[in-house]
Design an enzyme around this catalytic site. Structure first.
Site, mmCIF file in Angstrom:
data_model
loop_
_atom_site.group_PDB
_atom_site.id
_atom_site.type_symbol
_atom_site.label_atom_id
_atom_site.label_comp_id
_atom_site.label_asym_id
_atom_site.label_seq_id
_atom_site.Cartn_x
_atom_site.Cartn_y
_atom_site.Cartn_z
ATOM 1 N N SER A 168 -9.147 9.111 8.300
ATOM 2 C CA SER A 168 -7.861 8.412 8.218
ATOM 3 C C SER A 168 -6.690 9.335 7.959
ATOM 4 O O SER A 168 -5.567 9.015 8.301
ATOM 5 C CB SER A 168 -7.870 7.400 7.079
ATOM 6 O OG SER A 168 -9.036 6.680 7.070
ATOM 7 N N GLU A 186 -4.300 -2.528 -18.192
ATOM 8 C CA GLU A 186 -5.066 -3.757 -17.967
ATOM 9 C C GLU A 186 -6.537 -3.616 -18.377
ATOM 10 O O GLU A 186 -7.147 -4.586 -18.836
ATOM 11 C CB GLU A 186 -4.978 -4.112 -16.478
ATOM 12 C CG GLU A 186 -5.504 -5.492 -16.122
ATOM 13 C CD GLU A 186 -5.352 -5.786 -14.616
ATOM 14 O OE1 GLU A 186 -5.589 -6.933 -14.237
ATOM 15 O OE2 GLU A 186 -5.015 -4.858 -13.859
ATOM 16 N N PHE A 213 -1.131 -2.354 -8.791
ATOM 17 C CA PHE A 213 -1.796 -3.511 -9.369
ATOM 18 C C PHE A 213 -3.198 -3.250 -9.881
ATOM 19 O O PHE A 213 -3.810 -4.130 -10.449
ATOM 20 C CB PHE A 213 -1.809 -4.645 -8.337
ATOM 21 C CG PHE A 213 -0.422 -5.019 -7.884
ATOM 22 C CD1 PHE A 213 0.458 -5.664 -8.760
ATOM 23 C CD2 PHE A 213 0.035 -4.699 -6.615
ATOM 24 C CE1 PHE A 213 1.744 -6.004 -8.357
ATOM 25 C CE2 PHE A 213 1.313 -5.026 -6.212
ATOM 26 C CZ PHE A 213 2.182 -5.681 -7.075
ATOM 27 N N HIS A 226 -17.850 1.124 5.002
ATOM 28 C CA HIS A 226 -18.583 2.283 4.473
ATOM 29 C C HIS A 226 -19.753 1.833 3.587
ATOM 30 O O HIS A 226 -20.789 2.477 3.526
ATOM 31 C CB HIS A 226 -17.658 3.177 3.639
ATOM 32 C CG HIS A 226 -16.760 4.059 4.464
ATOM 33 N ND1 HIS A 226 -17.227 4.857 5.472
ATOM 34 C CD2 HIS A 226 -15.419 4.270 4.415
ATOM 35 C CE1 HIS A 226 -16.208 5.520 6.011
ATOM 36 N NE2 HIS A 226 -15.103 5.179 5.388
ATOM 37 N N HIS A 279 -17.403 6.593 10.074
ATOM 38 C CA HIS A 279 -16.442 6.049 11.034
ATOM 39 C C HIS A 279 -17.052 6.068 12.433
ATOM 40 O O HIS A 279 -18.013 6.774 12.692
ATOM 41 C CB HIS A 279 -15.165 6.897 11.042
ATOM 42 C CG HIS A 279 -14.435 6.874 9.739
ATOM 43 N ND1 HIS A 279 -13.459 7.771 9.420
ATOM 44 C CD2 HIS A 279 -14.538 6.051 8.669
ATOM 45 C CE1 HIS A 279 -12.987 7.506 8.213
ATOM 46 N NE2 HIS A 279 -13.637 6.469 7.731
HETATM 47 ZN ZN LIG Z 1 -13.077 5.488 5.947
#
Ligand SMILES: [Zn+2]
Length: 852
Positions: free
Chosen positions: A49, A176, A221, A274, A394
């Site tokens: 990526s 958190e 978050f 994955h 991938h």
């Molecule tokens: Zn990947």
């Protein structure tokens, strides 16, 4: 997200709604345009990526694992990346005054989102964690991705995602989850220290944020990636979904009336694949598609959908497959239906619809008890994999690109153009690679000339893309025309020459200027440059082609002013326009001295007959200062100025390094060897200017007695000032360096020449052969980047009087680049061979040559 994920995801989406599934219509497939994108990386067939995000966001293919850098950057190698940074579509949008934002369900510092803003040769440098990114990388000038994000100026207007622990020190506990610590060992709390906008960490805070507030917003978050949608929706956690973040961001941006660029990533489809967890992967797809739908609805509601461009695509695929002759409406997560023909005809057991080519579950049991006991709808269910891998890999095939709502308004034409530009860049590279590469030289040149003629009309019509294409083609031809080997080919094409001449006189391009990328020149300027390079009647060029070997005139280092009292010296400054500020500063300082006349082309962009004027200025000048930087070296105009000064007119010049660290290489490195140089950035500015002035006057008398026709004289100053360098030859030599440094002057071993071609017509391959035959280290060829025999000969001439200081420079470059030592004996071998080469080329002429 490959095509198989899109199809299986569509079925899952339909089945969640209680339909059969196969005929469900997703949001993304309602777009008008559909294409395929090739995903390979420069060095990998199956990509990652980091490099693919760099390709689709920045427009350049890159090496696997690298982010926001071009192909020069090697993975994990900080130094190789420092000059390789590339801008992204987010940068372009921001420069044009648009709001910009990134939303992801992955960490905000993860590979895909970070390609929009960061520049690193290693995707794992998300934080200063001491393991992946450490102090040595910092010392080499690299920064971790989280750091780059918070110090970016101007800041990104909106960032929503996960990964907050990368912004906090290991001594800080998560807000958190009290058991989770920050990851940084540099003790920095990046958000408190650097972030200039608002920071939030849950959905309640997000919902309270007042839309249209101009301060930037950073929402993180989760400590790492955000939760899978199926987990999030069931847990009732105070964390927004991807579609909610999309709605929030677009509504926020539409409050500003300035347009926006928003990157929305469903980052966890990849993670679930994955893990070979089909339930999570497909539910993530469904939520991603929901986000696409949400974007359309918000834009539609505000009446701007027709004026927006939405592009949906993926960075790469996965080895995810589905099939098994399942009947219509079969649960996509389950088995092929249980009719006889849908069980295996080998073990007669049911066949899973979804499988992976590789992954964790390669030993999946095949017995009835087990198969009927598993809950394939569970988020924990692992689909079977053919080959064992800890993490599924991938896939290497093309991914879909879907787009619609292509635009009509003038403002949006720019967006369309940007998209086209990126596509053409990649297509063009591919075309060049696969088709042009195998052509013969003459066919290649004809190919490019034909293209120029095809696009000749672009300046007259209204198509920005055609105009950009013409600009790029003209720059390609200009580059080609610098090489003597190709000049005849270009000149023999009469139709092409007429086209170029007509472009020199064409005024229709002024408006294209804003689109011309760095290191490219406008059509008219390129046409002028090409014509000059091809012009036989150009007296300067004729000298360059037929010049006899020069006599090397060695001067003493004694300045003399006797003959020049009545005539002020003329000094021209040649610089790249990227260095305009420095040039102004230097010229101001030199003008204060009021010792000579200065000619600088500050009117660059407005001059009609640009080259004509610069050429004349060079001819009239006594000395030319080359303000050398990377930009200078990359500029074809500067190259032309240097060649005209040195190769054609043999004018005196002074290489001036603008920055502390720049090392000239390639065509520039070859040409600046020999004369004294000045380097700014090591000593304070004023004393360096004084050194420069002193140097300008150093051998003034010699120069001023010359005319421009004195074509057989070049000046090689015997002693370099190098006010900033402490190199003392012979002092720091490696131990095994026992050669007599003058040896090559006395004894020349005959060396073979690889073929009978005239050396001037050698190409890169011939030069490589020559290196091999003479057992000269190939790395030297790389460092010098010799492209043709003429460069080799020219370099030989420059080198001869002062090869020792050249050796010290090259040895330093060599060890930086290859972490190895270039021994003096090896360099002597190179010098000897190159000297021999010249003697083979031409009968020796008498020369005076002294090394002081
Ligand atoms: Zn990947």
């Amino acid at each position: 997200m490959g095509v198989s994920t899109v199809t299986a995801g569509r079925i899952r989406k339909g089945q969640i709604k209680g339909q059969l599934g196969e005929d469900c219509i997703t949001e993304m497939e309602q777009f008008a345009y559909l294409g395929l994108s090739k995903t390979y990386n420069i060095d990998y067939q199956t990509p990652d990526s980091a490099a693919t995000a760099t390709a689709y966001l920045c427009g350049v293919k890159a090496q696997l694992g690298t982010i926001g850098v071009d192909g020069r950057a090697k993975r994990g190698d900080c130094l190789s990346s420092s000059d390789a940074h590339v801008d992204s579509i987010l940068d372009w949008a921001q420069k044009r005054g648009k709001k910009v934002g990134i939303i992801t369900t992955a960490r905000i510092t993860h590979a895909s989102p970070s390609a929009a803003y960061a520049h690193v040769p290693e995707r794992d440098w998300e934080s200063f964690d001491g393991q992946n990114f450490n102090a040595s990388h910092l010392a080499q000038g690299c920064r971790d991705i989280a750091h780059q994000l918070v110090v970016r100026t101007p800041p990104i207007d909106l960032l929503l995602g996960g990964g907050r622990r990368y912004f906090y020190p290991v001594t800080t506990f998560d807000v958190e989850y009290p058991s989770i610590r920050g990851s940084r060992i540099d003790n920095r709390s990046l958000i408190d220290e650097f972030w200039k906008g608002k920071y939030i960490w849950n959905m309640t805070q997000m919902n309270e944020f007042e839309l249209g507030t101009s301060q930037p917003l950073l929402g993180l978050f989760e400590p790492s990636h955000m939760r899978y949608e199926s987990d999030r929706s069931q847990s009732g956690d105070d964390e927004p979904s991807l579609s909610r973040m999309t709605e929030f961001a677009i509504e926020h941006f539409l409050k500003f009336d300035q347009g926006f660029f928003l990157l929305i990533e469903g980052g966890r489809i990849d993670h679930a694949h994955h893990d070979t967890k089909p339930r999570n992967a497909l539910d993530e797809f469904v939520e991603f598609d929901n986000a696409v739908g949400q974007a359309k609805r918000v834009l539609q509601a505000k009446g701007v959908l027709d004026d927006s461009l939405i592009v949906v695509t993926a960075d790469h695929s996965h080895v995810f497959a589905f099939g098994a002759y399942s009947s219509r409406g079969s649960n996509i997560l389950g088995f092929g239906s249980l009719e006889n023909k849908n069980v295996s005809d080998i073990d007669h057991l049911p066949v899973n619809i979804i499988t992976y080519g590789n992954g964790r579950n390669s030993n999946s049991s095949r017995n009835a008890t087990y198969l009927y006991s598993i809950n394939m709808n569970s988020t924990d269910y692992l689909a079977p994999a053919a080959l064992p891998m800890n993490a599924e890999t991938h896939g290497g095939e093309d991914v879909p690109v879907l787009s619609g709502y292509l635009l009509c308004s003038f403002a949006q034409r720019q967006w369309q153009l940007l998209l086209h530009l990126k596509l053409i860049q990649i297509q063009f590279a591919h075309r060049t690679e696969s088709q042009v590469k195998n052509m013969k030289v003459s066919s290649k040149i004809v190919f490019f000339c034909d293209l120029v003629m095809q696009f000749r009309g672009a300046l007259a019509n209204d198509d920005e893309l055609d105009q950009l294409t013409l600009t790029a083609l003209m720059n390609i031809i200009w580059s080609i025309s610098f090489h003597d080997d190709y000049v005849d080919e270009l000149k023999s094409n009469a139709k092409f020459l007429i086209t170029i001449k007509s472009l020199v006189n064409d005024d229709g391009e002024a408006w294209v200027e804003q689109y011309v990328p760095k290191h490219m020149s406008l059509v008219k300027k390129a046409a002028t440059g090409i014509l000059w390079n091809l012009d036989e009647d150009n007296p300067a060029r004729a000298i360059r082609v037929v010049e006899p070997l020069p006599t090397v005139v060695v001067q003493t280092n004694r300045p003399s002013t006797a003959t020049v009292k009545n005539k002020r010296m003329r000094v021209m400054v040649s610089y790249s326009h990227a260095d305009t500020d420095f040039c102004h500063q230097l010229v101001d300082a030199l003008e204060k001295e009021n010792l000579f006349d200065l000619w600088v082309d500050f009117a660059y962009c407005h001059t009609e007959d640009l080259w004509e004027e610069i050429g004349q200025a060079i001819e009239k000048s006594d000395v030319i200062l080359f303000l050398m930087t990377k930009d200078y070296q990359d500029s074809k105009s500067c190259r032309q100025e240097v060649m005209y000064t040195k190769d054609s007119l043999k004018k005196r010049f002074i290489p001036v390094y603008v920055k502390r660290d720049f090392v000239a290489s390639g065509w520039l490195g070859v040409r600046i060897v020999g004369p004294q140089y000045i380097r700014f950035g090591k000593k304070p500015f004023e004393p360096t200017v004084k050194d420069l002035v002193k140097l300008i006057f150093e051998d003034k008398s010699e120069k001023s007695s010359k005319t421009k026709d004195s074509k057989v004289s070049i000046t090689v100053s015997p002693v370099e000032i190098k006010s900033d360098e402490n190199d003392k030859p012979n002092q720091e030599l490696p131990k095994d360096d026992h050669e007599d440094s003058n040896q090559f002057n006395h004894k020349i071993t005959p060396v073979p020449v690889p073929n009978s071609k005239s050396i001037k017509t050698w190409n890169s391959k011939d030069i490589a052969d020559w290196f091999d035959t003479n057992k000269i280290r190939r790395e030297l060829k790389e460092i010098y980047d010799f492209q043709c025999g003429t460069e080799l000969l020219l370099y030989g001439r420059c080198l001869e009087p002062d090869w020792q200081s050249e050796y010290l420079d090259i040895r330093e470059q060599f060890s930086k680049r290859y972490s190895a030592t270039l021994y003096r004996t090896e360099f002597v071998r190179f010098v000897t061979a190159i000297n021999q080469l010249e003697q083979l080329q031409t009968k020796p002429v008498s020369r005076t040559c002294t090394i002081l």
